[in-house]
Write a protein that holds these residues in place. Structure first.
Motif, PDB file in Angstrom:
ATOM      1  N   GLY A 199       3.899 -17.513   4.008  1.00 22.78           N
ATOM      2  CA  GLY A 199       3.204 -16.300   4.425  1.00 22.78           C
ATOM      3  C   GLY A 199       3.616 -15.768   5.781  1.00 22.78           C
ATOM      4  O   GLY A 199       3.121 -14.731   6.220  1.00 22.78           O
ATOM      5  N   GLN A 218       5.413 -11.349   9.360  1.00 24.64           N
ATOM      6  CA  GLN A 218       3.974 -11.519   9.103  1.00 24.64           C
ATOM      7  C   GLN A 218       3.335 -12.448  10.132  1.00 24.64           C
ATOM      8  O   GLN A 218       2.134 -12.371  10.374  1.00 24.64           O
ATOM      9  N   PHE A 272       3.398 -12.336  13.115  1.00 22.15           N
ATOM     10  CA  PHE A 272       2.940 -11.652  14.331  1.00 22.15           C
ATOM     11  C   PHE A 272       1.843 -10.636  14.075  1.00 22.15           C
ATOM     12  O   PHE A 272       1.478  -9.877  14.950  1.00 22.15           O
ATOM     13  N   LYS A 273       1.361 -10.581  12.847  1.00 27.13           N
ATOM     14  CA  LYS A 273       0.309  -9.606  12.551  1.00 27.13           C
ATOM     15  C   LYS A 273      -0.708 -10.212  11.593  1.00 27.13           C
ATOM     16  O   LYS A 273      -0.453 -11.238  10.967  1.00 27.13           O
ATOM     17  N   GLU A 274      -1.838  -9.551  11.497  1.00 25.66           N
ATOM     18  CA  GLU A 274      -2.819  -9.954  10.499  1.00 25.66           C
ATOM     19  C   GLU A 274      -2.292  -9.559   9.133  1.00 25.66           C
ATOM     20  O   GLU A 274      -1.569  -8.579   8.991  1.00 25.66           O
ATOM     21  N   ALA A 275      -2.667 -10.328   8.122  1.00 29.63           N
ATOM     22  CA  ALA A 275      -2.231  -9.988   6.772  1.00 29.63           C
ATOM     23  C   ALA A 275      -2.955  -8.730   6.308  1.00 29.63           C
ATOM     24  O   ALA A 275      -4.027  -8.380   6.817  1.00 29.63           O
ATOM     25  N   GLU A 276      -2.338  -8.037   5.342  1.00 24.26           N
ATOM     26  CA  GLU A 276      -2.995  -6.882   4.731  1.00 24.26           C
ATOM     27  C   GLU A 276      -4.227  -7.375   3.973  1.00 24.26           C
ATOM     28  O   GLU A 276      -4.384  -8.554   3.696  1.00 24.26           O
ATOM     29  N   LYS A 277      -5.073  -6.402   3.608  1.00 25.77           N
ATOM     30  CA  LYS A 277      -6.290  -6.763   2.885  1.00 25.77           C
ATOM     31  C   LYS A 277      -5.927  -7.404   1.530  1.00 25.77           C
ATOM     32  O   LYS A 277      -5.072  -6.914   0.813  1.00 25.77           O
ATOM     33  N   GLY A 278      -6.587  -8.507   1.231  1.00 22.30           N
ATOM     34  CA  GLY A 278      -6.353  -9.169  -0.042  1.00 22.30           C
ATOM     35  C   GLY A 278      -7.500 -10.114  -0.316  1.00 22.30           C
ATOM     36  O   GLY A 278      -8.528 -10.048   0.366  1.00 22.30           O
ATOM     37  N   GLU A 315      -5.418 -15.819   1.899  1.00 16.00           N
ATOM     38  CA  GLU A 315      -4.233 -15.891   2.745  1.00 16.00           C
ATOM     39  C   GLU A 315      -3.143 -16.639   1.975  1.00 16.00           C
ATOM     40  O   GLU A 315      -3.433 -17.558   1.216  1.00 16.00           O
ATOM     41  N   VAL A 316      -1.882 -16.254   2.223  1.00 17.13           N
ATOM     42  CA  VAL A 316      -0.784 -16.896   1.483  1.00 17.13           C
ATOM     43  C   VAL A 316      -0.730 -18.392   1.790  1.00 17.13           C
ATOM     44  O   VAL A 316      -0.496 -19.206   0.891  1.00 17.13           O
ATOM     45  N   THR A 358      -1.924 -13.121  -3.724  1.00 18.67           N
ATOM     46  CA  THR A 358      -3.100 -13.293  -2.887  1.00 18.67           C
ATOM     47  C   THR A 358      -3.864 -11.981  -2.732  1.00 18.67           C
ATOM     48  O   THR A 358      -4.568 -11.770  -1.758  1.00 18.67           O
ATOM     49  N   GLY A 359      -3.674 -11.100  -3.708  1.00 14.72           N
ATOM     50  CA  GLY A 359      -4.527  -9.919  -3.804  1.00 14.72           C
ATOM     51  C   GLY A 359      -4.145  -8.738  -2.946  1.00 14.72           C
ATOM     52  O   GLY A 359      -4.912  -7.785  -2.815  1.00 14.72           O
ATOM     53  N   LYS A 360      -2.942  -8.767  -2.333  1.00 12.26           N
ATOM     54  CA  LYS A 360      -2.542  -7.589  -1.559  1.00 12.26           C
ATOM     55  C   LYS A 360      -2.041  -6.492  -2.497  1.00 12.26           C
ATOM     56  O   LYS A 360      -1.711  -6.742  -3.643  1.00 12.26           O
ATOM     57  N   THR A 409       6.553 -10.388   2.778  1.00 13.54           N
ATOM     58  CA  THR A 409       6.991 -11.475   3.664  1.00 13.54           C
ATOM     59  C   THR A 409       8.513 -11.652   3.616  1.00 13.54           C
ATOM     60  O   THR A 409       9.030 -12.612   4.169  1.00 13.54           O
ATOM     61  N   GLU A 431       0.255  -4.652  16.152  1.00 12.56           N
ATOM     62  CA  GLU A 431       0.666  -6.007  16.541  1.00 12.56           C
ATOM     63  C   GLU A 431       2.184  -6.135  16.526  1.00 12.56           C
ATOM     64  O   GLU A 431       2.753  -6.863  17.333  1.00 12.56           O
TER      65      GLU A 431
END
Lengths: 251, 451
Positions: A179, A184, A186-192, A195-196, B336-338, B387, B423
């Protein structure tokens, strides 16, 4: 070293994680100890090293990537570097595949490949006893595996540990990402809905491994967080292959 | 005689409609930027032989892989029987190959095709059940709207019907052949005499019991199936280039033009290279006027906003996609739902190329419809979820590369619009200032040695 007219056998490219991240610095030190144990004459760029540009490139900032590449290639070429070993698959991929076209031609080796060669040449030996009875699973880093088709070297190194190697249901070419790649980290993950790294840690738990062997400082962080997510840090430890070998070699 | 004329007109009409459509697709693919992929031909032929001809990546999922090989092999080899049908159709003959092959060989020849037809039928039914009853996750998803779902079912149903028609036709024919010649002659069907076999054909033999013994009825059944089958093939041929089924043609060139570099390698943008070289060269005069004889190059965007900024290979990828969804089912973000789905990236790219191509055909090559791939089809949220792990490129059975498109669209967002997530902008600034993605001082880089 260069000032003394000596040339090292290999340049150890430490990478940003390996230089600054407290957890990854342990990997750096473990690998350096292994190099010393095997009497490898190596150099580091120290403060002259700079980010390889991987996260910039993968997030689309080609300008910044090429600026970084340009600067790094000038330094590397000035020191007449021929061989580079790195413990970070992202630096590995970038230096190996993307620098040549910009004027940086080096033999680039991932540290698991390098350790494997040291074993094969007999320059490094370990007693695997301390890991006897442990179940170890290797998490393939995307930028080592799929990106560069290196699947066997890390596994061959792990064979030295005399432990039980188990594969996760998704491994090698079909290994699931931790993930962190593609910036990735360096940032928050997109909405899902997950988490991977949590998804990947479920694979680890299913494999009933005691130790997750990592070959990438990013994966290491993600998997460590994943194990914490399930409150399993007492049962499952996440360690880099260099650390496992250094531990077996009592370093 | 009349049927020969009708048949020939049908062939020609089909060919014309098919070629017109192929030219449209060719034009749409060429909306993309030109890139040179003429290097390493032997490596390319090998990749094509392995991946397209040899179906090497299909069998990564054994059930779908083997079923697909049934249909694939059947489809290619049954063309030999179609050749017989075409000759018969044009010249008004009946089972012309019987004359050349003789009774025994012809019996085996047709028997073998019946085996293929049976396997194709079996695989199509299995796929239909799996798709509509099995509820496989990768056959749903936001991009799998009504049309892609019906497209898949239409293909499978048409292929099944074509195979049923062939088998029924053979069954009716063999019953006719088995009737005494005198009976057949009395019915005015001299065509159907003079052909003899030992026993029925391998598979259609099981259908003969259901058929009547009346030669005229048998004749109508045989003719109906024969015409249904061949007109069905013509119709299908016209349908294919409007459908995901077009992969049967493009899989070959698309694998030939596969990326041969390591999967992790991204291209270094040529336009950026020039800028960086200028910036880094101390001998450059920043105020220099361009040389008088310099050809003013058309300014190219950094990265891609629309299909015209992508390469023709990206667009060929899009037209090769058969929407199987293996990419999406392997994608860590999607699992994971993205929002990201690599299959959607490819389908959007194809749909946008279709839309823009149609617009330009109507309003001239320079016409712009004010829409773009980025924004009107693909959202930022999808792009930033990637990713870059290459699971999608690895999973694709015909070596489609969704990652290439994702990175090119990101490049546009970052370099043309400065629209990276906050970020990431911080990360960029850190790299620029400190040579690391975090806020650490360059001078502390070697501290690990003393800790």
């Amino acid at each position: 070293m260069a000032a003394a007219g000596e040339s090292p056998e290999v340049l150890f490219w430490v990478g940003c994680m390996g230089s600054f991240d407290d957890r990854a610095k342990k990997i750096t030190k473990a690998f350096a100890k292994l190099l010393n144990r095997a009497n490898v004459k190596f150099a580091v760029l120290g403060t002259e090293e700079s980010c390889s540009g991987d996260p910039a490139k993968r997030s689309g900032n080609e300008f910044l990537f090429q600026m970084q590449a340009f600067a790094n290639i000038q330094v590397l070429n000035a020191y007449e570097v021929k061989r580079i070993v790195t413990a970070c698959p992202h630096c590995f991929n970038t230096l190996k595949n993307e620098y040549p076209e910009l004027g940086g031609n080096y033999e680039v080796i991932h540290h698991t490949q390098f350790i494997n060669t040291l074993f094969k040449e007999g320059r490094l030996t370990v007693e695997g006893g301390s890991f006897k009875g442990k179940r170890i699973t290797f998490h393939d880093p995307c930028y080592l595996g799929r990106a560069n088709d290196v699947y066997e070297a890390p596994r061959e190194v792990l064979q030295k540990l005399d432990a039980e190697l188990v594969e996760m249901k998704r491994c090698k070419q079909r290994g699931l990402c931790c993930g962190a790649g593609g910036a990735q980290m360096f940032k928050e993950a997109e909405k899902g809905d997950k988490e991977v790294n949590v998804e990947r840690t479920e694979d680890v738990i299913e494999s009933k491994a005691d130790i997750v062997a990592a070959g990438c400082p990013f994966c290491n962080t993600m998997m460590t967080d994943g194990v914490k997510h399930f409150n399993k840090e007492d049962e499952i430890s996440v360690k880099d292959i260099a650390e496992l070998i250094a531990e077996a070699a009592d370093l | 005689m009349i049927s020969s004329i009708i048949f020939s007109v049908l062939i020609l009409t089909t060919a014309v409609i098919f070629i017109v459509r192929i030219r449209q697709i060719n034009a749409n693919i060429n909306l993309g930027r030109d890139i040179d992929l003429s290097d390493r031909p032997s490596e390319r032929w090998k990749t094509m032989a392995r991946v397209a001809l040899g179906q090497s990546k299909m069998v990564a999922r054994p059930f779908a892989g083997i079923m697909h090989i049934f249909i694939y092999v059947g489809f290619i080899l049954i063309n030999l029987e179609v050749l017989e049908i075409l000759i018969d159709g044009v010249f008004g003959t009946h089972r012309i190959f019987y004359q050349f092959l003789g009774s025994d060989t012809y019996h085996t020849f047709i028997g073998f095709f019946e085996l293929l037809a049976f396997l194709v039928l079996f695989a199509c039914v299995a796929f239909l059940v799996r798709r509509n009853v099995g509820r496989l996750k990768r056959f749903s998803g936001t991009e799998m709207t009504a049309w892609p779902k019906s497209d898949a079912n239409i293909i499978l149903i048409v292929e099944s019907l074509l195979m049923i028609a062939v088998l029924t036709m053979n069954a009716a024919d063999s019953v006719l052949f088995a009737l005494p010649d005198a009976t057949v002659m009395t019915a005015g069907l001299s065509h159907y005499t003079g052909i003899e076999f030992d026993g029925w054909f391998w598979f259609s033999g099981y259908l003969t019991g259901m058929l009547p013994n009346d030669p005229t009825t048998l004749f109508y059944i045989e003719r109906a199936c024969w015409w249904f089958h061949i007109v069905g093939i013509f119709g299908f041929l016209i349908y294919i280039p409007y459908s995901k089924h077009f992969h049967i043609f493009l899989a070959f060139p698309n694998t030939y033009y596969s990326k041969l570099e390591p999967a992790g390698e991204l291209t270094n943008l040529e336009s950026v290279k020039k800028e960086v070289e200028l910036m880094m060269d101390p001998n450059q005069d920043p105020f220099a006027a361009p040389a008088a004889d310099a050809i003013p190059a058309e300014p190219q965007r950094f990265g891609a906003k629309d299909v015209t900024d992508l390469s023709w290979k990206n667009l060929m990828d899009a037209y090769s996609c058969t929407e199987c969804g293996r990419c999406t089912s392997e994608c860590p973000a999607n699992q994971t739902g993205k929002l990201l789905s690599p299959r959607k990236i490819m389908m959007d790219t194809r749909d946008r190329a279709e839309e823009l191509g149609a617009h330009k055909r109507k309003n001239g090559a320079e016409a712009d419809d004010g829409k773009s791939l980025l924004g009107d089809y693909i959202t930022k949220e999808e792009l930033w979820a990637c990713t870059t792990c290459n699971a999608c490129t690895d999973a694709c059975p015909v070596n489609i590369n969704p990652l290439n498109i994702i990175v090119d669209l990101r490049r546009f967002l970052v370099m043309e619009e400065s629209a990276a997530p906050n970020e990431l902008n911080t990360m960029f600034t850190n790299i620029e200032n400190n040579g690391a993605p975090w806020q650490f001082a360059m001078a502390d880089r070697a501290n690990w040695r003393d800790e």
